[in-house]
Design an enzyme around this catalytic site. Sequence first.
Site, PDB file in Angstrom:
ATOM      1  N   ASP A  93       0.862  -1.180   0.000  1.00 51.77           N
ATOM      2  CA  ASP A  93       0.000   0.000   0.000  1.00 51.77           C
ATOM      3  C   ASP A  93       0.903   1.236   0.000  1.00 51.77           C
ATOM      4  OD1 ASP A  93       0.973   0.222   2.550  1.00 51.77           O
ATOM      5  OD2 ASP A  93      -0.932  -0.162   3.547  1.00 51.77           O
ATOM      6  N   ASP A 267      -7.461  -7.640   0.114  1.00 51.24           N
ATOM      7  CA  ASP A 267      -6.585  -7.879   1.261  1.00 51.24           C
ATOM      8  C   ASP A 267      -7.385  -7.518   2.490  1.00 51.24           C
ATOM      9  OD1 ASP A 267      -6.265  -4.816   0.986  1.00 51.24           O
ATOM     10  OD2 ASP A 267      -5.288  -5.284   2.882  1.00 51.24           O
TER      11      ASP A 267
END
Lengths: 376, 376
Positions: A93, A267
Amino acid sequence: MTERFTFTLQATDGKARRGEITMPRGTVRTPAFMPVGTAGTVKAMYLDQVRDLGSDIILGNVYHLMLRPGAERVARLGGLHEFARWPHPILTDSGGFQVMSLAALRKLDERGVTFKSHIDGTEYELTPERSIEIQHLLDSDIQMQLDECIRLPAERAEIERAMELSLRWAERSAKAFGDQPGKAMFGIVQGGDVPDLRIRSAERLAAMDLKGYSIGGLAVGEPQAVMLKTLEETLPVLPEHKPRYLMGVGTPDDLLQSVARGIDMFDCVMPTRAGRHGLAYSCFGKINLRNARHADDHRPLDEASACPAARDYSRAYLHHLVRCNEALGGMLLTWINLAYYQDLMAGMRAAIEAGRFADFKAETEAGWARGDIAPL
Amino acid sequence: MTERFTFTLQATDGKARRGEITMPRGTVRTPAFMPVGTAGTVKAMYLDQVRDLGSDIILGNVYHLMLRPGAERVARLGGLHEFARWPHPILTDSGGFQVMSLAALRKLDERGVTFKSHIDGTEYELTPERSIEIQHLLDSDIQMQLDECIRLPAERAEIERAMELSLRWAERSAKAFGDQPGKAMFGIVQGGDVPDLRIRSAERLAAMDLKGYSIGGLAVGEPQAVMLKTLEETLPVLPEHKPRYLMGVGTPDDLLQSVARGIDMFDCVMPTRAGRHGLAYSCFGKINLRNARHADDHRPLDEASACPAARDYSRAYLHHLVRCNEALGGMLLTWINLAYYQDLMAGMRAAIEAGRFADFKAETEAGWARGDIAPL
């Protein structure tokens, strides 16, 4: 092995999609669930186990890794794959989400965000360029643009401001990413629960011709119906032949409903976090092993599971470990949960290939609705 | 597989002994280290791993297991082997030591000890007969008499009183144990650091013709030299052809010195507890992975180790996991430590067989004295 980053749609069934992302480090079968390896470790698991469960890719968090051990250090040590001993694809991320949720004394402006570490108070700056640089130092295979994610509910003006800022940061991130053969940078669709803002965000990102698209800012407090409606409105705007990643989602039901609407990647910390708190996800729904009904139950959690932790240990033993706060309890339940998540994804992929996704979805939901096996 | 409990001395080298204990559930190669599985789990390890490291037997703690999940419950669930999924031999302590160290509001008299659980305050009574009953319910292969273990230093009169009480409890324990084919009950030598009391205790226990003898009440605060002197004085009094178990000991050096004096069996929480605190035992001595010198060190802890955790992961990664308090840090370091302990035992057994125990001991001590590899 390919040298390029490619996404191939192999089959569709309704809006559900079965695809493959190929990268130099390996192939990701979609729909895919990516276990969260926050600080270079999927908590309470050996990565060999994570791989054996059918995980093609794991996620690393820029925020945690930039604080400890530090991106430059990871680079000196050969990158995150070498550091954590995971030679397969890694998605990172941008750090933005955790800065908003964990860090102290944040200051956000056009340039980026400055914050103090929640660990030792050290001040850091995270800009779109620095986030991409960090992800490059980690040697991440799929990188995310820096975005601003706000909690819902929020005012339209605030949602719009953050969405527009995220679009400008997407441009800067794409420029900073440049051309990295075999790797990808995804843009992140924002716009909260406001349909026209979501559509504008998706259109503008689509126009940038990025290698993939994330849906951000969902599962941040809104009802599931709002999330699913947002997906229904947003996904048609995104290019069909690019992967679509729903960030930070979700429960097994969220995954099933979102794949039905065309999501390719997920996720979530739920399977790992819940496992450390004594909760198991299963074909019978969510089971709380702390509950006294399991104390004398010699039966396994799920005798039909291929996961040794679900199949071979008694519920009584799992209950005992959870009650005693023993490390092995978290180890076994995390294993059980990741196995269930990956089995669910494998089941969805097979169902899409076979053109029976709706049946698979109905059967899975019926299993959850029936609930756990009767007490002894 | 034998149906009887037997101990065979296969080789001696000086006072060091190489033997085998055979039981229906398996053979224990001595000198043996028994990993501590307090509450039916060796902390932060899968028992498959514990077995693969060369562990022939593990230890269970009566105190913890009688509180949770309860001995009668374990019996209903098929015994401790079935409960914890360890089909190999298990040794249990009597519960006495932990009652003294963990429980609240103890009251000890001739009959036994009453105490309140440190978990929920429930009152329990532990007598020699109840301890043996619990160990029988757990289906323990090697059971311990209840004894009274006191901390050193202590007055001679107090040491003598506890030693004499322990002898009377040994008689009651042996009677309660009765004749359990294939299993054993060990008596426990007490007497603190007072030679004539130790000798009296050993003589009186030897006269009972038990199947094995434990040395208790050591490593409770006294210097290593006092412990070793006590062994030197006590062991000659015990029958040669019975196993000798030094309870709760110790560091790798304690093991080496005690085998040199004729001890056959050990248990200790050190390798598991130290692992959870970032400490590694190795052929280089004790290494603190929390130390900043490891932060950028790409080298494994011990490239010559057969343990994947010691051989394949970088010191930098171990350091990172320890610093971040990640579960995997404790998992890898516990694995490393138990591997080192079992390698050390295997090395001692091979050396005794080869008649080169003194050389092995000198080489091992020299390795520890050299210390860790130089920093990068």
